[in-house]
Design an enzyme around this catalytic site. Structure first.
Site, PDB file in Angstrom:
ATOM      1  N   GLU A  20      -5.133   0.563   6.991  1.00 11.81           N
ATOM      2  CA  GLU A  20      -3.817   0.013   6.683  1.00 11.81           C
ATOM      3  C   GLU A  20      -2.849   1.172   6.543  1.00 11.81           C
ATOM      4  O   GLU A  20      -2.940   1.966   5.597  1.00 11.81           O
ATOM      5  CB  GLU A  20      -3.860  -0.802   5.380  1.00 11.81           C
ATOM      6  CG  GLU A  20      -2.512  -1.312   4.915  1.00 11.81           C
ATOM      7  CD  GLU A  20      -2.127  -2.655   5.533  1.00 11.81           C
ATOM      8  OE1 GLU A  20      -1.044  -3.171   5.225  1.00 11.81           O
ATOM      9  OE2 GLU A  20      -2.907  -3.162   6.344  1.00 11.81           O
ATOM     10  N   HIS A  28      -6.884  -8.722  -0.784  1.00 11.07           N
ATOM     11  CA  HIS A  28      -6.486  -7.887   0.356  1.00 11.07           C
ATOM     12  C   HIS A  28      -7.430  -8.143   1.518  1.00 11.07           C
ATOM     13  O   HIS A  28      -8.542  -8.611   1.338  1.00 11.07           O
ATOM     14  CB  HIS A  28      -6.552  -6.403  -0.024  1.00 11.07           C
ATOM     15  CG  HIS A  28      -5.385  -5.916  -0.800  1.00 11.07           C
ATOM     16  ND1 HIS A  28      -4.615  -4.841  -0.411  1.00 11.07           N
ATOM     17  CD2 HIS A  28      -4.823  -6.362  -1.941  1.00 11.07           C
ATOM     18  CE1 HIS A  28      -3.649  -4.641  -1.281  1.00 11.07           C
ATOM     19  NE2 HIS A  28      -3.764  -5.563  -2.239  1.00 11.07           N
ATOM     20  N   HIS A  78       0.771  -1.242   0.000  1.00  5.69           N
ATOM     21  CA  HIS A  78       0.000   0.000   0.000  1.00  5.69           C
ATOM     22  C   HIS A  78       0.811   1.306   0.000  1.00  5.69           C
ATOM     23  O   HIS A  78       1.441   1.665   0.990  1.00  5.69           O
ATOM     24  CB  HIS A  78      -0.921   0.041   1.217  1.00  5.69           C
ATOM     25  CG  HIS A  78      -2.020  -0.953   1.144  1.00  5.69           C
ATOM     26  ND1 HIS A  78      -3.228  -0.714   0.527  1.00  5.69           N
ATOM     27  CD2 HIS A  78      -2.085  -2.228   1.599  1.00  5.69           C
ATOM     28  CE1 HIS A  78      -3.995  -1.783   0.611  1.00  5.69           C
ATOM     29  NE2 HIS A  78      -3.329  -2.727   1.260  1.00  5.69           N
TER      30      HIS A  78
END
Length: 343
Positions: free
Chosen positions: A169, A252, A96
């Protein structure tokens, strides 16, 4: 074996797609967690992916400077040396990276690999992720086009996230709601912008209710069957066979998923599944257990001297490595990559 070359990484992904299995992509934040990931893959006889997020890279850079690029490069170089002692192929990936961190993370790392390739060497990382899920799809794909041109030239694979994954995240968060499902139109627009391999290979993190972290049952509704709809919709639009599976999908927010959900995702083209929350817990749990059981040894209580063997980081570090490695072995079993390593 050494870190996977671009050719080997492409072969890994092709074999996963054809064999309907996926590689665990294990987030690492230290040499210890890297060792645990490599050990787990080796014990499972599975090739695999090791990845570093922006937060992980900042941590690796040290709390004095918190330099993400330095941290990522340092661990990647270490991995290139260490991986040669393990009998599996390992691809290095950056996880990410949102828009506000591109100039401080992915683009500088791309520049490092570009220089390596110009000198006749392989890229430092085998793939990079652009997380544009917080942007409009138009802006997301515009940046993805620019990055894909660079990654393709540097023999690197790009991963794109086109719609939100729920939870949080590394500072990027999305609510858990109906927006967590990619539409066929989203997928078609992605294929129109990035091609279907003709402009460079990319992995697609589509959303089918995924949520980062672990939530109690009922909070998350995964629909991995949606991936089949996306593939079929794009195949029909571009005149390809209905079962051609044009996309290489990434799963994910997979921690805590059921085996049935994972199986459905694999049948529909998932070749990579991110695992972080579960391996974090697996690493930390035995450390906590050790500290509780050896309280008087790890601390100098009431003026005593403690026990060097109890507080030596190697003592509890070995326990943490073994536990995390076992969770990686388990993941390889769930994703059907165990025993599939390239000879």
């Amino acid at each position: 074996m050494p870190i996977a070359t671009p050719e080997v990484y492409n072969e890994m992904l092709d074999r996963a797609k054809a064999g309907k299995f996926a590689y665990p992509a294990i987030n690492v934040t230290s040499s210890q967690t890297l060792n645990a990931a490599l050990r787990g893959f080796a014990e499972a006889e599975s090739d695999g992916i090791v990845q570093i997020s922006t937060g992980g890279a900042e941590f690796l850079g040290g709390q004095y400077s918190k330099d993400m690029v330095t941290g990522a490069v340092a661990l990647a170089e270490y991995a290139h040396v260490l991986a040669e002692k393990y009998p599996v192929n390992i691809a290095l990936h950056t996880d990410h990276c949102p828009k506000d961190k591109l100039d401080g993370y992915v683009r500088p790392l791309l520049a490092v690999s570009e220089e390596r390739v110009k000198a006749g060497r392989n890229p430092l990382f085998q793939s990079h992720m652009w997380d544009g899920s917080a942007e409009t799809l138009a802006d997301n794909l515009e940046i993805a086009r620019e990055l894909l041109a660079r990654t393709s030239a540097a023999r690197i694979i790009l991963e794109v996230e086109i719609t939100p994954t729920g939870g949080e995240e590394d500072g990027v968060s999305h609510e858990i709601n109906d927006k967590l499902y990619t539409t066929v139109d989203d997928a078609i627009r992605t294929a129109e912008a990035l091609g279907l391999g003709d402009k460079g290979r990319y992995l697609l993190a589509a959303s089918f209710g995924n949520v980062h972290g672990v939530y109690k049952p009922g909070n998350v509704v995964l629909r991995p069957e949606l991936l089949k709809e996306l593939n079929e919709g794009v195949a029909a639009k571009f005149g390809r066979p209905a079962d051609s599976k044009p996309f290489d999908f990434v799963f994910h927010g997979g921690s805590g998923s059921t085996e049935e959900e994972i199986r459905t995702a694999l049948e529909n083209g998932v070749v990579k599944m991110n695992i972080d929350t579960d391996t974090q817990y697996a690493f930390t749990r035995p450390v906590v257990d050790h500290m509780f059981k050896n309280y008087d040894g790890v601390l100098k209580v009431d003026g005593e001297v403690g026990s060097k063997k109890a507080y030596d980081p190697r003592t509890w570090g070995k326990l943490a490595e073994a536990s995390m490695a076992q969770r990686v072995v388990e993941a390889c079993g769930h994703l059907r990559s165990a025993g599939t390593k390239i000879k």
